[in-house]
Write a protein that holds these residues in place. Structure first.
Motif, PDB file in Angstrom:
ATOM      1  N   ALA A  10      -2.635 -15.704  -6.783  1.00  0.00           N
ATOM      2  CA  ALA A  10      -3.751 -15.164  -6.008  1.00  0.00           C
ATOM      3  C   ALA A  10      -3.310 -14.790  -4.600  1.00  0.00           C
ATOM      4  N   ALA A  11      -2.448 -15.622  -4.003  1.00  0.00           N
ATOM      5  CA  ALA A  11      -1.987 -15.370  -2.632  1.00  0.00           C
ATOM      6  C   ALA A  11      -1.198 -14.072  -2.544  1.00  0.00           C
ATOM      7  N   ILE A  12      -0.301 -13.839  -3.503  1.00  0.00           N
ATOM      8  CA  ILE A  12       0.494 -12.612  -3.441  1.00  0.00           C
ATOM      9  C   ILE A  12      -0.351 -11.389  -3.777  1.00  0.00           C
ATOM     10  N   CYS A  13      -1.317 -11.544  -4.671  1.00  0.00           N
ATOM     11  CA  CYS A  13      -2.223 -10.428  -4.986  1.00  0.00           C
ATOM     12  C   CYS A  13      -3.030 -10.039  -3.747  1.00  0.00           C
ATOM     13  N   ASP A  14      -3.582 -11.051  -3.065  1.00  0.00           N
ATOM     14  CA  ASP A  14      -4.356 -10.784  -1.850  1.00  0.00           C
ATOM     15  C   ASP A  14      -3.498 -10.100  -0.797  1.00  0.00           C
ATOM     16  N   LYS A  15      -2.258 -10.583  -0.638  1.00  0.00           N
ATOM     17  CA  LYS A  15      -1.368 -10.030   0.384  1.00  0.00           C
ATOM     18  C   LYS A  15      -1.001  -8.573   0.072  1.00  0.00           C
ATOM     19  N   LEU A  16      -0.683  -8.302  -1.187  1.00  0.00           N
ATOM     20  CA  LEU A  16      -0.299  -6.945  -1.563  1.00  0.00           C
ATOM     21  C   LEU A  16      -1.453  -5.959  -1.355  1.00  0.00           C
ATOM     22  N   GLU A  17      -2.647  -6.378  -1.729  1.00  0.00           N
ATOM     23  CA  GLU A  17      -3.811  -5.502  -1.542  1.00  0.00           C
ATOM     24  C   GLU A  17      -4.099  -5.295  -0.053  1.00  0.00           C
ATOM     25  N   ARG A  18      -3.948  -6.369   0.731  1.00  0.00           N
ATOM     26  CA  ARG A  18      -4.218  -6.289   2.168  1.00  0.00           C
ATOM     27  C   ARG A  18      -3.200  -5.399   2.869  1.00  0.00           C
ATOM     28  N   ARG A  19      -1.941  -5.449   2.427  1.00  0.00           N
ATOM     29  CA  ARG A  19      -0.885  -4.692   3.104  1.00  0.00           C
ATOM     30  C   ARG A  19      -0.689  -3.284   2.550  1.00  0.00           C
ATOM     31  N   HIS A  20      -1.491  -2.916   1.555  1.00  0.00           N
ATOM     32  CA  HIS A  20      -1.431  -1.551   1.020  1.00  0.00           C
ATOM     33  C   HIS A  20      -2.819  -0.910   1.089  1.00  0.00           C
ATOM     34  N   PRO A  21      -3.375  -0.805   2.294  1.00  0.00           N
ATOM     35  CA  PRO A  21      -4.721  -0.215   2.407  1.00  0.00           C
ATOM     36  C   PRO A  21      -4.758   1.237   1.961  1.00  0.00           C
ATOM     37  N   HIS A  22      -3.604   1.915   1.981  1.00  0.00           N
ATOM     38  CA  HIS A  22      -3.549   3.312   1.549  1.00  0.00           C
ATOM     39  C   HIS A  22      -3.611   3.429   0.028  1.00  0.00           C
ATOM     40  N   VAL A  23      -3.463   2.288  -0.672  1.00  0.00           N
ATOM     41  CA  VAL A  23      -3.562   2.274  -2.134  1.00  0.00           C
ATOM     42  C   VAL A  23      -4.855   1.593  -2.591  1.00  0.00           C
ATOM     43  N   PHE A  24      -5.134   0.427  -1.989  1.00  0.00           N
ATOM     44  CA  PHE A  24      -6.279  -0.365  -2.446  1.00  0.00           C
ATOM     45  C   PHE A  24      -7.483  -0.303  -1.511  1.00  0.00           C
ATOM     46  N   GLY A  25      -7.333   0.348  -0.354  1.00  0.00           N
ATOM     47  CA  GLY A  25      -8.431   0.421   0.604  1.00  0.00           C
ATOM     48  C   GLY A  25      -8.912   1.834   0.819  1.00  0.00           C
ATOM     49  N   ASP A  26      -9.518   2.051   1.985  1.00  0.00           N
ATOM     50  CA  ASP A  26     -10.125   3.347   2.288  1.00  0.00           C
ATOM     51  C   ASP A  26      -9.202   4.273   3.077  1.00  0.00           C
ATOM     52  N   ILE A  27      -8.058   3.742   3.504  1.00  0.00           N
ATOM     53  CA  ILE A  27      -7.137   4.570   4.301  1.00  0.00           C
ATOM     54  C   ILE A  27      -6.422   5.560   3.393  1.00  0.00           C
ATOM     55  N   GLN A  28      -6.425   6.805   3.790  1.00  0.00           N
ATOM     56  CA  GLN A  28      -5.759   7.848   3.014  1.00  0.00           C
ATOM     57  C   GLN A  28      -4.354   8.091   3.563  1.00  0.00           C
ATOM     58  N   THR A  29      -3.410   8.260   2.651  1.00  0.00           N
ATOM     59  CA  THR A  29      -2.047   8.585   3.059  1.00  0.00           C
ATOM     60  C   THR A  29      -2.009  10.011   3.570  1.00  0.00           C
ATOM     61  N   ALA A  30      -1.459  10.183   4.766  1.00  0.00           N
ATOM     62  CA  ALA A  30      -1.390  11.521   5.355  1.00  0.00           C
ATOM     63  C   ALA A  30      -0.426  12.393   4.572  1.00  0.00           C
ATOM     64  N   ASP A  31      -0.689  13.693   4.591  1.00  0.00           N
ATOM     65  CA  ASP A  31       0.203  14.628   3.921  1.00  0.00           C
ATOM     66  C   ASP A  31       1.607  14.498   4.491  1.00  0.00           C
ATOM     67  N   GLY A  32       2.570  14.374   3.604  1.00  0.00           N
ATOM     68  CA  GLY A  32       3.956  14.273   4.033  1.00  0.00           C
ATOM     69  C   GLY A  32       4.381  12.882   4.463  1.00  0.00           C
ATOM     70  N   GLU A  33       3.464  11.917   4.436  1.00  0.00           N
ATOM     71  CA  GLU A  33       3.820  10.557   4.838  1.00  0.00           C
ATOM     72  C   GLU A  33       4.798   9.974   3.824  1.00  0.00           C
ATOM     73  N   ASP A  34       5.893   9.429   4.336  1.00  0.00           N
ATOM     74  CA  ASP A  34       6.937   8.942   3.446  1.00  0.00           C
ATOM     75  C   ASP A  34       7.017   7.422   3.471  1.00  0.00           C
ATOM     76  N   ALA A  35       8.019   6.898   2.753  1.00  0.00           N
ATOM     77  CA  ALA A  35       8.182   5.449   2.655  1.00  0.00           C
ATOM     78  C   ALA A  35       8.416   4.820   4.015  1.00  0.00           C
ATOM     79  N   GLU A  36       9.076   5.551   4.939  1.00  0.00           N
ATOM     80  CA  GLU A  36       9.348   5.023   6.272  1.00  0.00           C
ATOM     81  C   GLU A  36       8.042   4.769   7.026  1.00  0.00           C
ATOM     82  N   ALA A  37       7.098   5.696   6.905  1.00  0.00           N
ATOM     83  CA  ALA A  37       5.812   5.531   7.570  1.00  0.00           C
ATOM     84  C   ALA A  37       5.030   4.376   6.978  1.00  0.00           C
ATOM     85  N   VAL A  38       5.091   4.242   5.661  1.00  0.00           N
ATOM     86  CA  VAL A  38       4.416   3.138   4.995  1.00  0.00           C
ATOM     87  C   VAL A  38       5.002   1.805   5.442  1.00  0.00           C
ATOM     88  N   LEU A  39       6.338   1.762   5.593  1.00  0.00           N
ATOM     89  CA  LEU A  39       6.995   0.535   6.032  1.00  0.00           C
ATOM     90  C   LEU A  39       6.566   0.155   7.444  1.00  0.00           C
TER      91      LEU A  39
END
Length: 261
Positions: A87-116
């Motif tokens: 449960a702890a790792i699931c919560d953390k992954l969802e919390r740290r990936h708002p562009h996947v599991f939340g309302d934040i949209q990934t900007a056009d051209g945003e790469d892995a460096e920006a996500v990091l």
């Protein structure tokens, strides 16, 4: 999958049963398991490096067992269980990936460096919320020194304490080399100066976006491969390294090196 996870948890519970469990497993503690955990992690890395995916499956199972073992110990002490870890790792992954599991949209051209960078910002906020104030908090002392040096430098870079270019890192390396050369052999300061040189060189590796552990591991493998070839060449001559001198071995080493071995 759920059935196999439950099977593993049941096996672990039986191994730790005070009446019918395994004597070796019953003797273990968090601290005594740590060396096995590190060994299993290295074996996973080794299987990946060799691209032995059949072995990787087994090694990942061994590593998973380490997690289950720690969770069993914690469950026995009333601290937490395996489900809490999941449960702890699931919560953390969802919390740290708002562009996947939340309302934040990934900007056009945003790469892995920006996500990091966003990931690091979220981690920084989490550290502050938990009462940690230094950017260097929560970097494990038990990490291999090379990896920890890289981690310390990367953390400092997130707040701008970093050379803008790799040239600055090289200048620092050259400065540290001079200090090593000027330090008397056998003096108490020599180890400190050598450490500073190694730390500075990690900065160069990091600036080239390489992992220092992986770089040194590759160098180790290359050295081992070449020296084994030298041993084989000597064996073909009916000799061993102990029966040879440095000039002979160096000549064979250069031959192996020129053959791109």
């Amino acid at each position: 999958m759920a059935d196999n996870i439950q099977r593993l948890l049941t096996i672990m519970s039986r191994l730790r049963d005070p009446e019918t469990g395994c004597p070796w497993d019953l003797k273990q503690s968090y601290a005594t398991i740590v060396p096995y955990t590190l060994e299993e992690a290295y074996e996973v890395a080794d299987a990946i490096a060799r691209e032995d995916f059949a072995e990787l499956k087994d090694e990942l199972g061994d590593l998973l067992f380490q997690v289950v073992f720690y969770a069993q110990l914690a469950k026995e002490e009333g601290r937490f269980g395996f489900d809490d870890c999941v449960a702890a790792i699931c919560d953390k992954l969802e919390r740290r990936h708002p562009h996947v599991f939340g309302d934040i949209q990934t900007a056009d051209g945003e790469d892995a460096e920006a996500v990091l960078k966003n990931w690091e910002a979220l981690k920084s906020n989490e550290r502050k919320a938990s009462g940690q104030h230094s950017v260097l908090d929560n970097i494990p002392q038990a990490m291999p020194a090379l990896s920890r040096a890289n981690k310390l430098q990367k953390r400092c870079a997130t707040v701008g304490f970093d050379w803008p270019t790799v040239e600055g890192c090289w200048d620092k390396v050259k400065e540290e080399i001079l200090e090593v050369e000027q330090t008397a052999a056998g003096s108490p300061e020599l180890a400190e100066e050598l450490g500073d040189l190694m730390f500075a060189l990690v900065n160069v590796v990091r600036k080239h976006k390489l992992d220092p552990e992986a770089v040194l591991r590759a160098a180790n493998n290359k050295f081992e491969r070449r020296f084994r070839a030298v041993e084989q060449a000597l064996s073909d001559q009916g000799k061993s390294p102990q029966q040879s001198n440095l000039d002979e071995m160096e000549a064979l080493w250069q031959q192996v090196k020129n053959n791109k071995s």
